[in-house]
Design a protein around this motif. Structure first.
Motif, short mmCIF file in Angstrom:
data_model
loop_
_atom_site.label_atom_id
_atom_site.label_comp_id
_atom_site.label_asym_id
_atom_site.label_seq_id
_atom_site.Cartn_x
_atom_site.Cartn_y
_atom_site.Cartn_z
N PRO A 247 12.87 9.15 -4.78
CA PRO A 247 11.75 8.41 -4.17
C PRO A 247 12.13 7.01 -3.71
CG PRO A 247 11.02 9.52 -6.17
CD PRO A 247 12.51 9.64 -6.13
N VAL A 248 13.03 6.37 -4.45
CA VAL A 248 13.47 5.03 -4.05
C VAL A 248 14.31 5.10 -2.79
CG1 VAL A 248 14.77 2.99 -4.76
CG2 VAL A 248 13.37 4.21 -6.43
N THR B 270 14.11 7.38 -0.48
CA THR B 270 13.19 7.66 0.62
C THR B 270 12.45 6.41 1.07
OG1 THR B 270 12.87 9.92 -0.20
CG2 THR B 270 11.20 9.06 1.31
N CYS B 271 12.05 5.59 0.10
CA CYS B 271 11.37 4.33 0.44
C CYS B 271 12.29 3.42 1.24
CB CYS B 271 10.90 3.65 -0.85
SG CYS B 271 10.15 2.03 -0.60
N ASN C 221 12.63 4.74 4.78
CA ASN C 221 11.41 4.50 5.57
C ASN C 221 11.28 3.05 6.00
OD1 ASN C 221 10.67 7.19 5.38
ND2 ASN C 221 9.34 6.87 3.61
N ILE C 222 11.68 2.14 5.13
CA ILE C 222 11.59 0.72 5.48
C ILE C 222 12.53 0.39 6.64
CG2 ILE C 222 12.08 -1.61 4.66
CD1 ILE C 222 11.03 -0.78 1.94
N ASN D 149 2.17 1.94 9.29
CA ASN D 149 3.06 2.06 8.14
C ASN D 149 3.25 0.73 7.41
OD1 ASN D 149 3.51 4.80 8.44
ND2 ASN D 149 5.35 4.54 9.68
N CYS E 137 7.27 1.52 3.20
CA CYS E 137 7.87 2.34 2.15
C CYS E 137 7.41 3.79 2.26
CB CYS E 137 7.51 1.75 0.79
SG CYS E 137 8.20 2.66 -0.62
N ILE E 138 6.18 4.00 2.70
CA ILE E 138 5.63 5.35 2.85
C ILE E 138 5.36 5.57 4.34
CG2 ILE E 138 3.78 6.93 2.18
CD1 ILE E 138 3.29 5.15 -0.25
#
Length: 330
Positions: free
Chosen positions: A66-67, A69-70, A73-74, A106, A114-115
């Motif tokens: 998850p980190v 992916t964040c 995305n950033i 976003n 982040c998402i």
């Protein structure tokens, strides 16, 4: 220590450039720099295997998914700023508006990017860069070129890479806009390692299936870049709210099934509707739903002229054939 590493890197690049002067016996048409490119590719591959890949695997093992992916995305959210500007420079105003809408959405609802909330809501990324913009403006692609550490490129995309660096920094779309050198270099490093970690599975697959990694990457890169340019030169495609244009075409005619007693789908108003002559001969009429589907002025097949009733005792026959009576039946 840092200066020593820089000198070694520069020396390695210089040696690779000198080695690239060696000619290839059977050069591939369309790749006049193949001798240099293969040497630089070997140098980049060595750096990747001995430095980037181990660091990326360690990053993947230590940092939770998850980190990662964040982080991805950033970086993508910042990159969308420059993509939107390139869409504007290409004259694709709607793409530009949609991209800036993604950034705004976003950055707020997605907790600073982040998402990727926009993609979850059906607004995918519209990737763009200055190399594609140069192609839209009419600049030729030029020969294929492998850059030190950066990898596959072309003459046009190399100029585009320089434009991406300066332009992204000017609009605060990449770490180059940060004045604090240690912070800027740290963010650049995280970006590189995170990007390489995202490609670990692809590189493993490449090692398994490619007989010649250089030619495989070259062809894949050139095809992808040409497809991206063709997309930008084409019309803007919108997803309609009624679900059409998603996996099907709404320009195809719809044909009625006479046995179904109705239409099989919405008919195109410009396509004529034909009745089944067998159904008309048997005395059945068109259903109300089918009749309503026919627009005003649509063509209709005219039924055959009503035949003369056969004599008593005659068998049912085709109306277009003569009818004979049996003399013994009288």
């Amino acid at each position: 220590m840092k200066q020593t590493q820089i000198r070694l890197l520069g020396l390695g690049s210089a040696l690779a450039l000198l080695a690239g002067c060696a000619s290839v016996k059977n050069p591939t048409p369309g790749d006049p720099l193949e001798g240099y490119n293969r040497s630089m590719f070997a140098f980049n591959d060595a750096v990747d295997r001995n430095l980037l890949t181990p660091v990326a695997k360690g990053y993947q093992a230590v940092v939770p998914s998850p980190v990662r992916t964040c982080v991805t995305n950033i970086f993508n959210n910042f990159g969308d700023i420059w993509s939107g500007i390139n869409s504007f420079l290409q004259g694709r105003g709607l793409d530009s508006v949609n991209t800036f809408g993604r950034v705004l959405f976003n950055s707020t609802m997605g907790l600073g990017g982040c998402i990727d909330v926009a993609s979850m809501k059906g607004a995918p990324r519209i990737q763009n860069d200055f190399g594609t913009t140069l192609g839209v403006w009419g600049f030729g692609q030029g020969p294929y070129l492998v850059l030190p550490l950066l990898g596959p490129s072309t003459i046009r995309d190399t100029a585009g890479t320089v434009g991406d660096g300066f332009g992204g920094s000017a609009v605060y779309a990449n770490p180059g806009a940060i004045n604090d050198v240690p912070v800027r270099n740290t963010i650049w490093g995280i970006s590189v390692v995170n990007s390489r970690a995202n490609l670990l599975n692809a590189s493993d697959l490449l090692d398994d299936v490619a007989l010649d990694k250089y030619s495989f990457l070259r062809d894949a890169y050139l095809q992808r870049r040409q497809a991206l340019l063709n997309q930008k030169l084409g019309p803007v495609v919108l997803d309609r709210a009624d679900g059409q244009n998603k996996g099907g075409s709404d320009n195809l005619p719809s044909y009625d099934d006479p046995e179904a007693g109705g239409t099989t789908g919405a008919a195109d108003p410009n396509v004529p509707v034909y009745d089944d002559p067998d159904a008309a001969a048997s005395g059945t009429t068109q259903s109300a739903g089918k009749a309503a589907a026919r627009p005003a002025g649509a063509l209709r097949q005219q039924p055959a002229a009503t035949p003369t009733p056969p004599a008593s005792g005659a068998a049912s026959a085709d109306p277009s054939l003569p009818v004979y009576t049996d003399p013994e039946s009288k």
